[in-house]
Write a protein that holds these residues in place. Structure first.
Motif, PDB file in Angstrom:
ATOM      1  N   THR A 106       7.320  29.755 -12.793  1.00 49.21           N
ATOM      2  CA  THR A 106       7.053  31.100 -13.288  1.00 49.21           C
ATOM      3  C   THR A 106       5.978  31.741 -12.916  1.00 49.21           C
ATOM      4  OG1 THR A 106       5.808  29.982 -15.117  1.00 49.21           O
ATOM      5  CG2 THR A 106       7.651  29.923 -15.152  1.00 49.21           C
ATOM      6  N   GLU A 107       4.996  30.460 -11.705  1.00 50.78           N
ATOM      7  CA  GLU A 107       3.665  30.912 -11.038  1.00 50.78           C
ATOM      8  C   GLU A 107       3.790  31.714  -9.618  1.00 50.78           C
ATOM      9  OE1 GLU A 107       1.216  27.458 -10.879  1.00 50.78           O
ATOM     10  OE2 GLU A 107       1.105  28.176 -12.704  1.00 50.78           O
ATOM     11  N   SER A 108       3.524  32.602  -9.159  1.00 49.05           N
ATOM     12  CA  SER A 108       3.246  33.290  -8.601  1.00 49.05           C
ATOM     13  C   SER A 108       2.853  32.360  -6.939  1.00 49.05           C
ATOM     14  CB  SER A 108       2.947  34.620  -7.861  1.00 49.05           C
ATOM     15  OG  SER A 108       2.660  35.641  -8.950  1.00 49.05           O
ATOM     16  N   ALA A 122       2.295  19.365   6.164  1.00 50.56           N
ATOM     17  CA  ALA A 122       0.968  19.377   6.381  1.00 50.56           C
ATOM     18  C   ALA A 122       0.964  19.869   7.452  1.00 50.56           C
ATOM     19  CB  ALA A 122      -0.287  18.936   5.618  1.00 50.56           C
ATOM     20  N   ARG A 123       0.898  19.428   9.363  1.00 55.21           N
ATOM     21  CA  ARG A 123       1.130  19.788   9.924  1.00 55.21           C
ATOM     22  C   ARG A 123       1.627  20.324  10.392  1.00 55.21           C
ATOM     23  NH1 ARG A 123       2.969  18.806  14.897  1.00 55.21           N
ATOM     24  NH2 ARG A 123       5.252  18.773  14.014  1.00 55.21           N
ATOM     25  N   ARG A 124       2.843  20.619   9.922  1.00 50.49           N
ATOM     26  CA  ARG A 124       3.424  21.703  10.130  1.00 50.49           C
ATOM     27  C   ARG A 124       2.952  23.242   9.219  1.00 50.49           C
ATOM     28  NH1 ARG A 124       9.649  21.629  11.600  1.00 50.49           N
ATOM     29  NH2 ARG A 124       8.989  19.166  12.846  1.00 50.49           N
ATOM     30  N   ALA A 125       2.044  22.784   8.577  1.00 48.52           N
ATOM     31  CA  ALA A 125       1.739  24.347   7.410  1.00 48.52           C
ATOM     32  C   ALA A 125       0.437  24.704   7.974  1.00 48.52           C
ATOM     33  CB  ALA A 125       1.941  23.448   6.051  1.00 48.52           C
ATOM     34  N   GLY A 126      -0.124  23.911   8.835  1.00 48.05           N
ATOM     35  CA  GLY A 126      -1.359  24.532   8.921  1.00 48.05           C
ATOM     36  C   GLY A 126      -2.527  23.623   8.468  1.00 48.05           C
ATOM     37  N   VAL A 127      -2.431  22.835   7.520  1.00 46.85           N
ATOM     38  CA  VAL A 127      -3.423  22.741   6.423  1.00 46.85           C
ATOM     39  C   VAL A 127      -3.492  21.489   6.386  1.00 46.85           C
ATOM     40  CG1 VAL A 127      -2.812  24.668   5.291  1.00 46.85           C
ATOM     41  CG2 VAL A 127      -1.414  22.262   4.550  1.00 46.85           C
ATOM     42  N   ASP A 178       0.829  27.818  -1.104  1.00 45.91           N
ATOM     43  CA  ASP A 178       1.764  27.502  -1.137  1.00 45.91           C
ATOM     44  C   ASP A 178       3.373  27.542   0.219  1.00 45.91           C
ATOM     45  OD1 ASP A 178       0.483  26.498  -3.030  1.00 45.91           O
ATOM     46  OD2 ASP A 178       0.672  28.374  -4.378  1.00 45.91           O
ATOM     47  N   ARG A 179       3.095  28.798   0.283  1.00 43.88           N
ATOM     48  CA  ARG A 179       4.857  29.149   0.726  1.00 43.88           C
ATOM     49  C   ARG A 179       4.326  28.870   1.658  1.00 43.88           C
ATOM     50  NH1 ARG A 179       2.538  34.474  -1.664  1.00 43.88           N
ATOM     51  NH2 ARG A 179       1.705  35.234   0.385  1.00 43.88           N
ATOM     52  N   ALA A 180       2.912  28.706   2.499  1.00 46.13           N
ATOM     53  CA  ALA A 180       2.920  27.544   4.032  1.00 46.13           C
ATOM     54  C   ALA A 180       3.395  26.967   3.977  1.00 46.13           C
ATOM     55  CB  ALA A 180       1.909  28.075   4.770  1.00 46.13           C
ATOM     56  N   ILE A 181       2.946  26.024   2.553  1.00 43.37           N
ATOM     57  CA  ILE A 181       3.492  24.370   2.180  1.00 43.37           C
ATOM     58  C   ILE A 181       5.264  24.197   2.424  1.00 43.37           C
ATOM     59  CG2 ILE A 181       3.376  22.423   1.103  1.00 43.37           C
ATOM     60  CD1 ILE A 181       0.247  23.276   0.739  1.00 43.37           C
ATOM     61  N   LEU A 182       5.075  25.977   1.391  1.00 42.96           N
ATOM     62  CA  LEU A 182       7.019  25.123   1.308  1.00 42.96           C
ATOM     63  C   LEU A 182       8.102  25.545   2.385  1.00 42.96           C
ATOM     64  CD1 LEU A 182       7.057  27.249  -2.405  1.00 42.96           C
ATOM     65  CD2 LEU A 182       7.692  24.673  -2.296  1.00 42.96           C
ATOM     66  N   ASP A 183       7.406  26.592   3.268  1.00 43.61           N
ATOM     67  CA  ASP A 183       8.366  26.683   4.633  1.00 43.61           C
ATOM     68  C   ASP A 183       8.317  25.986   5.138  1.00 43.61           C
ATOM     69  OD1 ASP A 183       8.096  29.591   2.989  1.00 43.61           O
ATOM     70  OD2 ASP A 183       7.050  30.502   4.512  1.00 43.61           O
ATOM     71  N   VAL A 201       9.734  18.943  -2.717  1.00 44.06           N
ATOM     72  CA  VAL A 201      11.100  19.114  -2.369  1.00 44.06           C
ATOM     73  C   VAL A 201      11.501  19.604  -3.960  1.00 44.06           C
ATOM     74  CG1 VAL A 201      13.360  17.986  -2.305  1.00 44.06           C
ATOM     75  CG2 VAL A 201      11.620  17.480  -1.012  1.00 44.06           C
ATOM     76  N   ALA A 202      12.064  19.224  -4.687  1.00 41.27           N
ATOM     77  CA  ALA A 202      12.603  20.116  -6.131  1.00 41.27           C
ATOM     78  C   ALA A 202      11.302  21.475  -6.429  1.00 41.27           C
ATOM     79  CB  ALA A 202      11.442  18.897  -7.610  1.00 41.27           C
ATOM     80  N   ASP A 203      10.769  21.144  -5.923  1.00 44.18           N
ATOM     81  CA  ASP A 203       9.728  23.053  -5.771  1.00 44.18           C
ATOM     82  C   ASP A 203      10.607  23.964  -5.316  1.00 44.18           C
ATOM     83  OD1 ASP A 203       8.249  23.761  -8.304  1.00 44.18           O
ATOM     84  OD2 ASP A 203       6.748  23.399  -7.297  1.00 44.18           O
ATOM     85  N   LEU A 204      10.300  22.804  -3.622  1.00 45.48           N
ATOM     86  CA  LEU A 204      10.612  23.909  -2.331  1.00 45.48           C
ATOM     87  C   LEU A 204      12.849  24.653  -3.043  1.00 45.48           C
ATOM     88  CD1 LEU A 204      11.851  25.309   0.209  1.00 45.48           C
ATOM     89  CD2 LEU A 204      12.641  22.569   1.321  1.00 45.48           C
ATOM     90  N   LEU A 205      13.636  23.145  -3.925  1.00 47.40           N
ATOM     91  CA  LEU A 205      14.976  23.742  -3.798  1.00 47.40           C
ATOM     92  C   LEU A 205      14.881  24.795  -5.169  1.00 47.40           C
ATOM     93  CD1 LEU A 205      16.895  20.372  -4.115  1.00 47.40           C
ATOM     94  CD2 LEU A 205      16.660  21.762  -2.360  1.00 47.40           C
ATOM     95  N   VAL A 206      13.954  24.113  -5.835  1.00 52.48           N
ATOM     96  CA  VAL A 206      14.165  25.739  -7.313  1.00 52.48           C
ATOM     97  C   VAL A 206      13.908  26.806  -6.514  1.00 52.48           C
ATOM     98  CG1 VAL A 206      12.931  26.816  -9.026  1.00 52.48           C
ATOM     99  CG2 VAL A 206      13.262  24.477  -9.127  1.00 52.48           C
ATOM    100  N   ARG A 207      12.545  27.423  -5.632  1.00 50.34           N
ATOM    101  CA  ARG A 207      12.864  28.839  -4.682  1.00 50.34           C
ATOM    102  C   ARG A 207      13.626  29.081  -3.571  1.00 50.34           C
ATOM    103  NH1 ARG A 207       8.229  29.305   0.261  1.00 50.34           N
ATOM    104  NH2 ARG A 207      10.188  27.940   1.398  1.00 50.34           N
ATOM    105  N   GLU A 208      14.346  27.541  -3.768  1.00 54.44           N
ATOM    106  CA  GLU A 208      15.896  28.410  -2.723  1.00 54.44           C
ATOM    107  C   GLU A 208      17.304  28.804  -3.348  1.00 54.44           C
ATOM    108  OE1 GLU A 208      17.225  28.363   1.870  1.00 54.44           O
ATOM    109  OE2 GLU A 208      15.358  27.592   0.510  1.00 54.44           O
ATOM    110  N   LEU A 209      17.175  28.257  -4.453  1.00 57.49           N
ATOM    111  CA  LEU A 209      18.248  28.517  -5.673  1.00 57.49           C
ATOM    112  C   LEU A 209      18.024  30.103  -5.900  1.00 57.49           C
ATOM    113  CD1 LEU A 209      19.021  25.558  -7.194  1.00 57.49           C
ATOM    114  CD2 LEU A 209      20.075  26.337  -6.146  1.00 57.49           C
TER     115      LEU A 209
END
Length: 208
Positions: free
Chosen positions: A18-20, A50-55, A25-30, A71-79
């Motif tokens: 429910t959080e924005s 972390a390396r790909r997100a630049g953090v 966060d978006r960079a890490i998920l991407d 990955v769980a949060d990533l799939l929730v976002r994707e769905l």
């Protein structure tokens, strides 16, 4: 089975559904999406994310303690994005819900992220889908239940517990998405048949 459970442990990450998400966060998920699409879940590491997100790695670990929770949060976002992109904007609540499920399922079958998981981490996906009710399923059930309540208000969806109806919709949709390739020779127009099945399940029975 222990390796599968490692990736889908019931850890609640720092970011709830429910959080924005912040820009970080978006960079890490991407970055996680890119890693999973390229390597699969099992070979994705928080260090590479972390390396790909630049953090820094601590920045990732403060938000997600392990690969499974990320990955769980990533799939929730994707769905959620798939359903939002494919959901019709007109029609009754039932028509919009069925359209979202069928359109989302078709998009999911073509989605490179889910395609990679099905190919590279089949055992993890099977454990996740068939042996536990995970965060992704619960998120979809909540979304479906909300639409079902709207449909019950406009009389386009039959009476019944919205959460139970939503769970059944998800069970039907999951089976259709996961088995689409297997049944294609005998069920070439899966989307049309799935649409018919979902409408039949949700339509109120006319009074006698």
């Amino acid at each position: 089975m222990s390796s599968s459970n490692e990736y889908y442990s019931p850890v609640v990450p720092a970011m709830s559904s429910t959080e924005s998400p912040s820009a970080v966060d978006r960079a890490i998920l991407d970055a996680a999406r890119a890693c999973v699409a390229e390597f699969g879940v099992r070979r994705t590491t928080l260090t590479e994310v972390a390396r790909r997100a630049g953090v820094s790695r601590p920045t990732v670990y403060r938000r997600w303690p392990d690969t499974g929770s990320l990955v769980a949060d990533l799939l929730v976002r994707e769905l959620r994005e798939i359903i939002a992109d494919t959901a019709p904007t007109t029609g009754t609540a039932r028509e919009r819900l069925v359209g979202a499920i069928v359109g989302g399922g078709a998009r999911m079958r073509r989605n490179p992220l889910f395609a990679k998981i099905f190919r590279a981490d089949t055992d993890i996906m099977l454990t996740y889908v068939f042996e536990r009710l995970g965060r992704n399923q619960r998120a979809l059930i909540d979304l479906f239940a909300e639409a079902i309540r709207e449909g019950q208000s406009d009389n386009s969806i039959r009476e019944g517990d919205p959460n139970q109806l939503a769970a059944m919709l998800l069970l039907i949709a999951q089976s259709a998405v996961q088995s689409a390739g297997t049944y294609e020779p005998v069920l070439p127009d899966l989307d049309a048949e799935l649409t018919h099945a979902l409408h039949a399940y949700l339509t109120p029975t006319p009074p006698r």
